[in-house]
Design a protein around this motif. Structure first.
Motif, PDB file in Angstrom:
ATOM      1  N   UNK A 151      20.353 -35.740 -14.267  1.00 24.10           N
ATOM      2  CA  UNK A 151      20.057 -34.600 -15.128  1.00 24.10           C
ATOM      3  C   UNK A 151      19.443 -33.491 -14.266  1.00 24.10           C
ATOM      4  N   UNK A 152      20.077 -32.331 -14.279  1.00 22.40           N
ATOM      5  CA  UNK A 152      19.651 -31.207 -13.441  1.00 22.40           C
ATOM      6  C   UNK A 152      19.322 -30.007 -14.319  1.00 22.40           C
ATOM      7  N   UNK A 153      18.116 -29.479 -14.159  1.00 21.26           N
ATOM      8  CA  UNK A 153      17.715 -28.257 -14.862  1.00 21.26           C
ATOM      9  C   UNK A 153      17.919 -27.073 -13.935  1.00 21.26           C
ATOM     10  N   UNK A 154      18.574 -26.030 -14.435  1.00 18.40           N
ATOM     11  CA  UNK A 154      18.797 -24.811 -13.650  1.00 18.40           C
ATOM     12  C   UNK A 154      18.035 -23.670 -14.304  1.00 18.40           C
ATOM     13  N   UNK A 155      17.079 -23.124 -13.567  1.00 22.22           N
ATOM     14  CA  UNK A 155      16.308 -21.985 -14.056  1.00 22.22           C
ATOM     15  C   UNK A 155      16.938 -20.716 -13.505  1.00 22.22           C
ATOM     16  N   UNK A 156      17.641 -20.000 -14.387  1.00 26.91           N
ATOM     17  CA  UNK A 156      18.309 -18.771 -13.984  1.00 26.91           C
ATOM     18  C   UNK A 156      19.803 -18.844 -14.175  1.00 26.91           C
ATOM     19  N   UNK A 197      15.970 -34.843 -13.585  1.00 24.48           N
ATOM     20  CA  UNK A 197      15.703 -35.523 -12.314  1.00 24.48           C
ATOM     21  C   UNK A 197      15.441 -34.523 -11.192  1.00 24.48           C
ATOM     22  N   UNK A 198      15.911 -33.292 -11.381  1.00 25.72           N
ATOM     23  CA  UNK A 198      15.682 -32.226 -10.398  1.00 25.72           C
ATOM     24  C   UNK A 198      15.710 -30.886 -11.113  1.00 25.72           C
ATOM     25  N   UNK A 199      14.882 -29.952 -10.627  1.00 25.17           N
ATOM     26  CA  UNK A 199      14.839 -28.596 -11.162  1.00 25.17           C
ATOM     27  C   UNK A 199      15.275 -27.637 -10.062  1.00 25.17           C
ATOM     28  N   UNK A 200      16.248 -26.781 -10.368  1.00 24.84           N
ATOM     29  CA  UNK A 200      16.726 -25.787  -9.396  1.00 24.84           C
ATOM     30  C   UNK A 200      16.299 -24.399  -9.857  1.00 24.84           C
ATOM     31  N   UNK A 201      15.525 -23.717  -9.031  1.00 20.04           N
ATOM     32  CA  UNK A 201      15.094 -22.335  -9.332  1.00 20.04           C
ATOM     33  C   UNK A 201      16.088 -21.400  -8.643  1.00 20.04           C
ATOM     34  N   UNK A 202      16.942 -20.713  -9.444  1.00 18.17           N
ATOM     35  CA  UNK A 202      18.074 -19.988  -8.850  1.00 18.17           C
ATOM     36  C   UNK A 202      18.102 -18.489  -9.149  1.00 18.17           C
ATOM     37  N   UNK A 203      17.263 -17.995 -10.053  1.00 16.53           N
ATOM     38  CA  UNK A 203      17.113 -16.551 -10.273  1.00 16.53           C
ATOM     39  C   UNK A 203      15.615 -16.261 -10.347  1.00 16.53           C
ATOM     40  N   UNK A 204      15.155 -15.299  -9.577  1.00 15.98           N
ATOM     41  CA  UNK A 204      13.704 -15.129  -9.397  1.00 15.98           C
ATOM     42  C   UNK A 204      13.045 -14.294 -10.500  1.00 15.98           C
ATOM     43  N   UNK A 205      13.188 -14.740 -11.745  1.00 17.27           N
ATOM     44  CA  UNK A 205      12.496 -14.084 -12.851  1.00 17.27           C
ATOM     45  C   UNK A 205      10.995 -14.287 -12.718  1.00 17.27           C
ATOM     46  N   UNK A 206      10.238 -13.284 -13.119  1.00 10.68           N
ATOM     47  CA  UNK A 206       8.772 -13.397 -13.106  1.00 10.68           C
ATOM     48  C   UNK A 206       8.306 -14.576 -13.969  1.00 10.68           C
ATOM     49  N   UNK A 207       8.986 -14.783 -15.090  1.00  9.29           N
ATOM     50  CA  UNK A 207       8.645 -15.904 -15.978  1.00  9.29           C
ATOM     51  C   UNK A 207       8.638 -17.229 -15.228  1.00  9.29           C
ATOM     52  N   UNK A 235       9.287 -33.394 -17.131  1.00 10.14           N
ATOM     53  CA  UNK A 235      10.362 -33.742 -16.198  1.00 10.14           C
ATOM     54  C   UNK A 235      10.403 -35.244 -15.964  1.00 10.14           C
ATOM     55  N   UNK A 236      11.598 -35.756 -15.686  1.00 13.02           N
ATOM     56  CA  UNK A 236      11.729 -37.166 -15.331  1.00 13.02           C
ATOM     57  C   UNK A 236      11.210 -37.403 -13.919  1.00 13.02           C
ATOM     58  N   UNK A 237      11.527 -36.486 -13.026  1.00 15.47           N
ATOM     59  CA  UNK A 237      11.042 -36.529 -11.641  1.00 15.47           C
ATOM     60  C   UNK A 237      10.493 -35.155 -11.274  1.00 15.47           C
ATOM     61  N   UNK A 238       9.392 -35.127 -10.551  1.00 15.11           N
ATOM     62  CA  UNK A 238       8.808 -33.834 -10.142  1.00 15.11           C
ATOM     63  C   UNK A 238       9.439 -33.396  -8.818  1.00 15.11           C
ATOM     64  N   UNK A 239      10.647 -32.914  -8.935  1.00 12.74           N
ATOM     65  CA  UNK A 239      11.427 -32.455  -7.779  1.00 12.74           C
ATOM     66  C   UNK A 239      11.940 -31.052  -8.065  1.00 12.74           C
ATOM     67  N   UNK A 240      11.532 -30.076  -7.257  1.00 11.41           N
ATOM     68  CA  UNK A 240      12.002 -28.702  -7.459  1.00 11.41           C
ATOM     69  C   UNK A 240      12.613 -28.153  -6.182  1.00 11.41           C
ATOM     70  N   UNK A 241      13.774 -27.542  -6.321  1.00 15.32           N
ATOM     71  CA  UNK A 241      14.482 -26.911  -5.204  1.00 15.32           C
ATOM     72  C   UNK A 241      14.476 -25.406  -5.457  1.00 15.32           C
ATOM     73  N   UNK A 242      13.867 -24.667  -4.555  1.00 14.21           N
ATOM     74  CA  UNK A 242      13.710 -23.219  -4.719  1.00 14.21           C
ATOM     75  C   UNK A 242      14.836 -22.494  -3.993  1.00 14.21           C
ATOM     76  N   UNK A 243      15.833 -22.080  -4.764  1.00 16.52           N
ATOM     77  CA  UNK A 243      16.983 -21.390  -4.174  1.00 16.52           C
ATOM     78  C   UNK A 243      16.741 -19.928  -3.906  1.00 16.52           C
ATOM     79  N   UNK A 244      15.530 -19.443  -4.188  1.00 18.47           N
ATOM     80  CA  UNK A 244      15.217 -18.026  -3.956  1.00 18.47           C
ATOM     81  C   UNK A 244      13.967 -17.822  -3.101  1.00 18.47           C
ATOM     82  N   UNK A 245      13.363 -18.909  -2.638  1.00 13.50           N
ATOM     83  CA  UNK A 245      12.145 -18.805  -1.820  1.00 13.50           C
ATOM     84  C   UNK A 245      11.116 -17.877  -2.464  1.00 13.50           C
ATOM     85  N   UNK A 246      10.952 -18.037  -3.779  1.00 10.98           N
ATOM     86  CA  UNK A 246      10.071 -17.136  -4.520  1.00 10.98           C
ATOM     87  C   UNK A 246       8.867 -17.848  -5.136  1.00 10.98           C
TER      88      UNK A 246
END
Length: 447
Positions: free
Chosen positions: A326-331, A392-402, A415-426
């Motif tokens: 299960x992958x969450x995509x923020x953005x 299982x993983x969270x992907x941060x892909x658009x750098x909204x202030x929220x 979250x099932x697992x506390x794993x975050x991948x920052x695709x915007x280095x923000x």
């Protein structure tokens, strides 16, 4: 007598330009060929999300209580020709299907429909991004088709709008570029832009080819800068370096500057990818293709980043298949403060993971409706928390202030697992790690 202005094409560029011209004190008539769009605008509503635009529109649209009444809309080219002294053409120039070149059919159609109605002297001003050489052709065709002949004059005035800042960029531009062939055309455009010029906006007068090249050259330079730092991120991944610290050090050099040096999953949207490809295509037609071969690598680096984000996610999830993950995509939008999902790197990454078997849930503050139309098979949540629930993983892909202001501790609870991948280095790695998250970002293997 005050100039009267028309705006042909009331999409993102045209609606903004029309509202801004009314704000500058002009009587404005906007035209579009889509009835639904005209009806929306007449209600003071805009068909896209752009901060401040709807408020500006409602301030001036005729028929809205308390408005100045300086802005009206029509579908009649004859009415536009009779009304206006200066006609701005703001229609779209998308990329042709299956080609790099841009599609000029909307621009050609606008000129063809306007010209036969020009029975009095008028200045037609192109704002659309077009291949160099287009203005020269359009000027000839305009004079030949207009009853008033050569007194239907052409100028080119490229737009430099940034989505999320379009109102500011129109009312307070960092430069105004006009390609003209007469002192009269220059005089009229100085009158149109007297307000911004009076505030200090530079007014650059040039010829047709240079004015057409400015926008594509600017976008090509920005794309080069973004792809350069993303190439450095690839080197940092291999060498164990930190691309964020590298960018910080480079940015202190005033010859380079800090802007557009944030490594990540690359650029998208309706301008940069389209414009650099059209620029390459036009250079080839002019026999100058070798001058822009570097843009092919810029484009390649940019597109490669999306696949690298997918592989980073795969590796973080154990290196095997996405099946059952299960992958969450923020953005979803290509950038924050916009609802534009055209060529969005975030949605591309989400789509790739979904196609490879992952259960992907997307959340975006403004882009959900557009994303759903483009990628109907993805799952969508109504909040960041709902998207992350059970992931299982969270992907941060658009750098909204929220997203930058999310509470990592509260998010970790769902979250099932506390794993975050920052695709915007923000995001701040220290804050997320303090809340028990495994944090990973592109170009920062050891950060």
């Amino acid at each position: 007598m005050a100039l009267k202005i028309t705006v042909i094409g009331t999409g993102y560029l045209g609606a903004t330009h029309a509202a801004a011209m009314a704000e500058l004190g002009f009587e404005v008539l906007g035209l579009d060929v889509v009835p639904e769009k005209i009806e929306m605008l007449q209600r003071g509503e805009v068909p896209m999300y752009e901060p401040g635009l709807e408020e500006l529109l409602r301030k001036h649209v005729a028929g809205i209580e308390g408005s100045s009444g300086r802005l009206r809309f029509t579908m009649d080219f004859a009415e536009v020709a009779a009304f206006g002294d200066v006609h701005f053409v703001c229609v779209n120039t998308p990329q042709k299907h299956g080609e790099y070149a841009c599609d000029m059919s909307y621009v050609d159609s606008a000129f063809a429909q306007l010209a036969p109605h020009l029975t009095k002297p008028a200045l037609v001003v192109g704002k659309s991004t077009v291949p160099v050489g287009s203005a020269d052709r359009l000027a000839r065709e305009l004079a030949a088709a207009a009853p008033v002949g050569a007194e239907a004059e052409l100028a080119w005035n490229p737009e430099f709008l940034r989505e999320g800042f379009a109102v500011k960029d129109t009312l307070h531009p960092d430069r105004i570029v006009v390609g003209v062939r007469s002192a009269h055309a220059e005089k009229l455009l100085r009158e149109v832009y007297a307000g911004p010029v009076g505030e200090g906006s530079p007014f650059v007068v040039t010829d047709f080819p240079t004015s057409e090249l400015v926008k594509t050259a600017a976008n090509s330079f920005l794309a080069t800068k973004i792809s350069f730092i993303n190439a450095m991120a690839e080197v940092c991944e291999a060498a164990g370096g930190d691309v964020v610290k590298l960018a910080e050090a480079l940015g202190y050099d005033d010859r380079i500057g800090k802007k557009f040096l944030r490594a990540g999953i690359g650029f998208g949207g309706g301008c940069l990818p389209k414009d650099i490809r059209a620029f390459m295509a036009r250079a080839g037609e002019l026999g100058a293709d070798q001058a822009l071969t570097f843009l092919r690598e810029i484009d390649s680096i940019n597109m490669r980043r999306r696949g690298q984000m997918v592989e980073m996610a795969r590796e973080a999830l154990g290196g095997g298949s996405f099946l059952g993950k299960r992958v969450a995509v923020l953005g979803a939008t290509f950038k924050p403060d916009s609802d534009d999902v055209r060529d969005s790197p975030a949605l591309n990454v989400a789509g790739q993971i979904h196609l490879q078997g992952g259960q992907v849930t997307v959340y975006d503050p403004k882009g959900m409706a557009n994303a759903g139309r483009l990628f109907p098979t993805l799952a969508y949540a109504e909040s960041a928390v709902d998207a992350v629930r059970g992931a299982d993983a969270v992907l941060h892909l658009t750098e909204w202030r929220e997203f930058r202001e999310l509470d990592p501790e509260a998010l970790g609870e769902v979250a099932s697992e506390r794993l975050i991948l920052d695709g915007r280095n923000a995001l701040d790695p220290a804050v997320w790690r303090a809340a028990g998250w495994t944090y990973r970002a592109m170009g920062r293997p050891s950060a």
